[in-house]
Write an enzyme that holds these catalytic residues in place. Structure first.
Site, PDB file in Angstrom:
ATOM      1  N   SER A 141       0.851  -1.183   0.000  1.00 22.80           N
ATOM      2  CA  SER A 141       0.000   0.000   0.000  1.00 22.80           C
ATOM      3  C   SER A 141       0.885   1.230   0.000  1.00 22.80           C
ATOM      4  O   SER A 141       2.062   1.165   0.382  1.00 22.80           O
ATOM      5  CB  SER A 141      -0.887   0.006   1.249  1.00 22.80           C
ATOM      6  OG  SER A 141      -1.515   1.256   1.444  1.00 22.80           O
ATOM      7  N   TYR A 154      -2.326  -0.649  10.522  1.00 20.52           N
ATOM      8  CA  TYR A 154      -2.216  -0.952   9.095  1.00 20.52           C
ATOM      9  C   TYR A 154      -0.884  -0.489   8.528  1.00 20.52           C
ATOM     10  O   TYR A 154      -0.198  -1.230   7.814  1.00 20.52           O
ATOM     11  CB  TYR A 154      -3.373  -0.276   8.358  1.00 20.52           C
ATOM     12  CG  TYR A 154      -3.423  -0.551   6.888  1.00 20.52           C
ATOM     13  CD1 TYR A 154      -3.662  -1.834   6.403  1.00 20.52           C
ATOM     14  CD2 TYR A 154      -3.271   0.485   5.959  1.00 20.52           C
ATOM     15  CE1 TYR A 154      -3.730  -2.081   5.036  1.00 20.52           C
ATOM     16  CE2 TYR A 154      -3.341   0.246   4.596  1.00 20.52           C
ATOM     17  CZ  TYR A 154      -3.566  -1.039   4.143  1.00 20.52           C
ATOM     18  OH  TYR A 154      -3.628  -1.285   2.788  1.00 20.52           O
TER      19      TYR A 154
END
Length: 282
Positions: A141, A154
């Site tokens: 990501s 995350y």
């Protein structure tokens, strides 16, 4: 690609679903792994729409349980005997401010996003090494390159995957196995839904971070109309899966390359001021 086999984890929705269909359209036999096979209807419906349902095999896999991984590996070896592409996509996004995120939530995030990737990859490395061929694509990501407040579970998990993938690529390159990172920005998937409850603590009236978290949520909501189509990421993954010698990193999405560039080259104090001024509005 007619005789090539691809494994995709986390295929009930989002990038995993779109990637499974796109790889099948490229001619791969796709093993679409998901924790709950009862949630396969969306995937199979999309596959039927594109005429590739026969190329997709749904199989149960919980990346957080070793027994599930070993059973899955045994089935793959018996049924196919090889793996040409492994796409580690299963994951979710935990959110909240560090003070209010429990250690159990951090462990849960890492069990799926980090240790799940490690365990599934390790299960198939011997097969790929002996084949002297294969491609491992890890879905990272922009959060693995650029940190944001309120997303530390995350962000930490994706930073871990970035470093681990670099090591793995250097280890496997002499054996003909390629390791690749996909770094998407914001896309219209449900990745945030599983971790949403973690952030709720930071939205309660008594939380010292309430105003900050509300500002972050507003910022995200205001940008939702510009979120990308997951099919664009799926097409990029399918393209990479067919390359003989892919690179290591593929950032994709609106503003992703610019954000990574600015993070790397702006003085930290200026970067910090820019982020906080955007995200923290009382």
């Amino acid at each position: 690609m007619e005789n090539k086999t691809a494994i995709v984890t986390g295929t009930s929705s989002g990038f995993g679903l779109s990637t499974s269909v796109e790889l099948a359209r490229k001619g791969f036999t796709v093993i679409a792994a998901m924790r709950n096979c009862n949630k396969s209807s969306m995937l199979l419906q999309e596959a039927r729409k594109h005429g590739v349902e026969s190329k997709i095999i749904v199989h149960e896999l919980d990346v957080t349980y070793e027994e599930s991984i070993q059973a899955f590996k045994s089935w793959i070896k018996e049924e196919f005997g090889r793996v040409d592409v492994l796409i580690n996509n299963a994951g979710y996004a935990g959110a909240g401010f560090v003070e209010e995120v429990s250690m159990d939530e951090y462990r849960k995030q890492f069990e799926t996003n980090v240790f799940g990737v490690f365990a599934v990859t390790k299960a198939f490395l011997p097969l790929m090494r002996m084949q002297k061929q294969g491609c491992i694509i890890n879905i990272s990501s922009i959060s693995g390159k650029v940190a944001f407040p309120g997303l530390s579970p995350y962000v930490a998990s994706k930073y871990a995957i970035e470093g681990w993938s670099e090591s793995l690529r250097l280890e496997m390159q002499p054996f003909g196995v390629k390791v690749v990172l996909i770094e998407p920005g914001s896309y219209k998937t449900n990745i945030w839904s599983t971790g949403k409850q973690v952030a709720e603590e930071s939205l309660l009236l008594h939380s010292p971070y309430k105003d900050y978290m509300q500002s972050i949520e507003r910022y995200i909501a205001e940008g939702e109309n510009s979120f990308g189509n997951p099919e664009d990421v799926a097409k990029k993954i399918a393209e990479i899966a067919t390359l003989e010698n892919p690179g290591i990193r593929y950032p994709i999405g609106r503003g992703v390359k610019a954000a990574i560039f600015l993070k790397n080259f702006l003085p930290w104090r200026l970067w910090e001021k820019t982020i906080i001024s955007k995200l923290f509005v009382k």
